[in-house]
Scaffold this motif. Structure first.
Motif, mmCIF file in Angstrom:
data_model
loop_
_atom_site.group_PDB
_atom_site.id
_atom_site.type_symbol
_atom_site.label_atom_id
_atom_site.label_comp_id
_atom_site.label_asym_id
_atom_site.label_seq_id
_atom_site.Cartn_x
_atom_site.Cartn_y
_atom_site.Cartn_z
ATOM 1 N N SER A 130 1.552 -1.011 0.282
ATOM 2 C CA SER A 130 -0.134 -0.189 0.190
ATOM 3 C C SER A 130 1.213 1.142 -0.100
ATOM 4 O O SER A 130 2.143 0.850 0.922
ATOM 5 N N ILE A 131 0.491 1.885 -0.937
ATOM 6 C CA ILE A 131 1.670 3.269 -1.079
ATOM 7 C C ILE A 131 0.808 4.326 -0.125
ATOM 8 O O ILE A 131 -0.661 4.644 -0.015
ATOM 9 N N ARG A 132 1.711 4.277 0.891
ATOM 10 C CA ARG A 132 1.164 5.805 1.891
ATOM 11 C C ARG A 132 2.074 6.939 2.275
ATOM 12 O O ARG A 132 3.467 7.023 2.881
ATOM 13 N N ALA A 133 2.203 7.222 0.726
ATOM 14 C CA ALA A 133 2.912 9.336 0.256
ATOM 15 C C ALA A 133 4.388 7.800 1.028
ATOM 16 O O ALA A 133 5.621 8.933 1.903
ATOM 17 N N PRO A 134 5.448 7.693 0.215
ATOM 18 C CA PRO A 134 6.405 6.867 -0.196
ATOM 19 C C PRO A 134 7.640 8.626 0.061
ATOM 20 O O PRO A 134 7.034 9.055 -0.797
ATOM 21 N N GLY A 135 8.356 8.570 0.500
ATOM 22 C CA GLY A 135 9.755 9.862 0.544
ATOM 23 C C GLY A 135 10.387 9.466 -0.842
ATOM 24 O O GLY A 135 11.023 7.892 -1.618
ATOM 25 N N ASN A 136 10.190 10.550 -1.714
ATOM 26 C CA ASN A 136 10.569 10.400 -3.671
ATOM 27 C C ASN A 136 12.545 10.070 -2.969
ATOM 28 O O ASN A 136 12.699 9.153 -3.851
ATOM 29 N N SER A 137 13.209 10.481 -1.626
ATOM 30 C CA SER A 137 14.715 9.778 -2.185
ATOM 31 C C SER A 137 14.879 8.419 -1.607
ATOM 32 O O SER A 137 15.586 8.085 -2.510
ATOM 33 N N CYS A 138 13.681 8.142 -1.281
ATOM 34 C CA CYS A 138 14.081 6.923 -0.470
ATOM 35 C C CYS A 138 13.533 5.676 -2.458
ATOM 36 O O CYS A 138 14.405 5.322 -2.819
ATOM 37 N N LEU A 139 12.418 6.425 -2.692
ATOM 38 C CA LEU A 139 11.841 5.274 -3.885
ATOM 39 C C LEU A 139 13.131 5.474 -4.678
ATOM 40 O O LEU A 139 13.502 4.639 -5.367
ATOM 41 N N SER A 140 13.446 6.947 -5.439
ATOM 42 C CA SER A 140 14.442 7.183 -5.859
ATOM 43 C C SER A 140 15.972 6.463 -6.105
ATOM 44 O O SER A 140 16.686 6.079 -7.226
ATOM 45 N N ALA A 141 16.264 6.252 -4.955
ATOM 46 C CA ALA A 141 17.817 5.892 -4.264
ATOM 47 C C ALA A 141 18.172 3.816 -4.864
ATOM 48 O O ALA A 141 18.850 3.556 -4.833
ATOM 49 N N LEU A 142 16.176 3.964 -4.294
ATOM 50 C CA LEU A 142 16.358 2.433 -4.607
ATOM 51 C C LEU A 142 16.446 2.014 -5.558
ATOM 52 O O LEU A 142 16.614 0.522 -6.136
ATOM 53 N N LYS A 143 15.214 2.824 -6.021
ATOM 54 C CA LYS A 143 15.309 2.146 -7.711
ATOM 55 C C LYS A 143 16.788 2.277 -8.439
ATOM 56 O O LYS A 143 16.436 1.951 -9.833
ATOM 57 N N SER A 144 17.596 3.315 -8.431
ATOM 58 C CA SER A 144 19.081 3.208 -9.186
ATOM 59 C C SER A 144 19.749 1.678 -8.927
ATOM 60 O O SER A 144 20.407 1.802 -10.081
#
Ligand SMILES: [Mg+2]
Length: 353
Positions: A130-144
């Motif tokens: 469930s997407i609960r307003a995750p932080g962009n830094s977390c998302l982008s760093a982990l997707k890198s």
């Protein structure tokens, strides 16, 4: 008195989740808007967010995955596999990332059923997808595709996403290893020194409290550690501002707002410390201070709840907050696993109370 008991670990993790859930409905509201909607004292009961009352957000999701990464590192260490603790937490965060990709839900749950091909139990819990307003830094760093480290930063972010998920580290490692490990785990996604040094501080404070220090004593020790680290000035100034506010201003939401809004890490830590210290040992009072301001209320609520739960134990959390808290059973399960895998042996005689 040592507070390395299952009761205190449950208090710390559930306390953080309660603060997260209380703050979630007002995360994006100003103090005036909160008072207009909930009255002059602000929010003090669960209100709907993400389709229910008592909903946890990304702060609690990621705290659970932090705990799971730590726990699995010890399970595998028992089998003499050499992957580092930080890499286990990184892998856990990648599993959290997959919960934020709706297509992965089908892949993980429906394809594998009770999943044995992916480490950990959390990835098998549909509620976490469930997407609960995750932080962009977390998302982008982990997707890198690259694990950020202190030496090779993922980015220059000092959002509060590194510190708001770090509490389990305070229990898991011996006190002399906590600060640097917490920094390394926060640096997976947050490359600015303030983004990870704040995490080092919070974990060290929880470690200190768990070994019997008072909250002010634990803060003093963490500050000593902080001062030895490069780039510490911003974090130190924020902690000092919180301590100064306690002495010089009335305990009020207006005073909380002088510390910032909490979107960035040093402000979130400052508000968390201030609210916990100003609570006078009253869990509910501390949480109301932590969430009723014009900022990142769920993250500052989570940090305050972690601190007060670590200090006071599970029984200090009002029943009204535990009743209806989303995923409480999973939170308690992880707390017990963490307790059983602590470095100094949670199962030692006398450790349980
Ligand atoms: Mg959140």
């Amino acid at each position: 008195m040592r507070k390395r008991t299952l009761n205190h670990i449950r208090g710390c993790l559930a306390g953080g989740a309660v603060g997260d859930a209380l703050g979630a409905p007002v995360e994006f509201m100003s103090l005036k808007e909160i008072r207009d909607q909930f009255g002059p004292d602000g929010i003090s009961e669960y209100a709907p967010a993400y389709g229910r009352k008592g909903a946890i957000t990304d702060d609690t999701q990621m705290t659970l995955f932090t705990a799971e990464g730590l726990i699995l590192s010890r399970v595998r260490a028992d089998k003499k596999i050499s992957t580092s603790l930080v890499e286990f937490v990184y892998q856990a965060y990648l599993r959290w990332l997959s919960t934020q990709e709706q297509t992965e839900k089908d892949h993980m749950i429906q394809q594998y059923g009770v999943c044995t091909m992916v480490d950990g139990i959390l990835i098998t819990r549909p509620e976490l997808f469930s997407i609960r307003a995750p932080g962009n830094s977390c998302l982008s760093a982990l997707k890198s595709g690259h694990m950020g480290t202190v030496e090779t930063p993922a980015n220059s972010s000092k959002g509060c996403g590194g510190v708001m998920r770090i509490a389990p580290v305070g229990y898991f490692l011996p006190p002399d290893q906590v600060f640097d490990a917490a920094c390394a785990i926060a640096a997976i996604t947050h490359g600015h020194p303030t983004g990870y040094l704040t995490a080092g501080c919070l974990a060290q404070i929880i470690s200190g409290v768990s070994h019997g220090a008072t909250l002010p004593e634990a803060i003093r020790y963490a500050v000593q550690m902080l001062k030895t680290k490069s780039g510490h000035e911003e974090t130190l100034a924020a902690i000092q501002a919180a301590l100064r506010a306690l002495k010089t201003a009335p305990v009020s939401p207006e005073t909380v707002e002088t510390l910032g809004a909490g979107w960035i890490a040093e402000e979130a830590l400052a508000i968390g410390l201030y609210s916990a210290l100003a609570s006078g040992g009253d869990f509910g009072k501390g949480l109301r201070l932590a969430v009723n301001h014009s900022g990142d209320s769920d993250s500052t609520g989570a940090i305050t709840g972690n601190l007060l739960g670590a200090v006071l134990g599970l029984e200090a959390i009002p029943e009204k907050y535990l009743t209806g808290l989303e995923l409480l059973d999973t939170i308690e399960e992880l707390a017990e696993d963490l307790f059983n895998r602590m470095a100094d042996g949670g199962k030692q005689p006398g450790a349980e109370q």
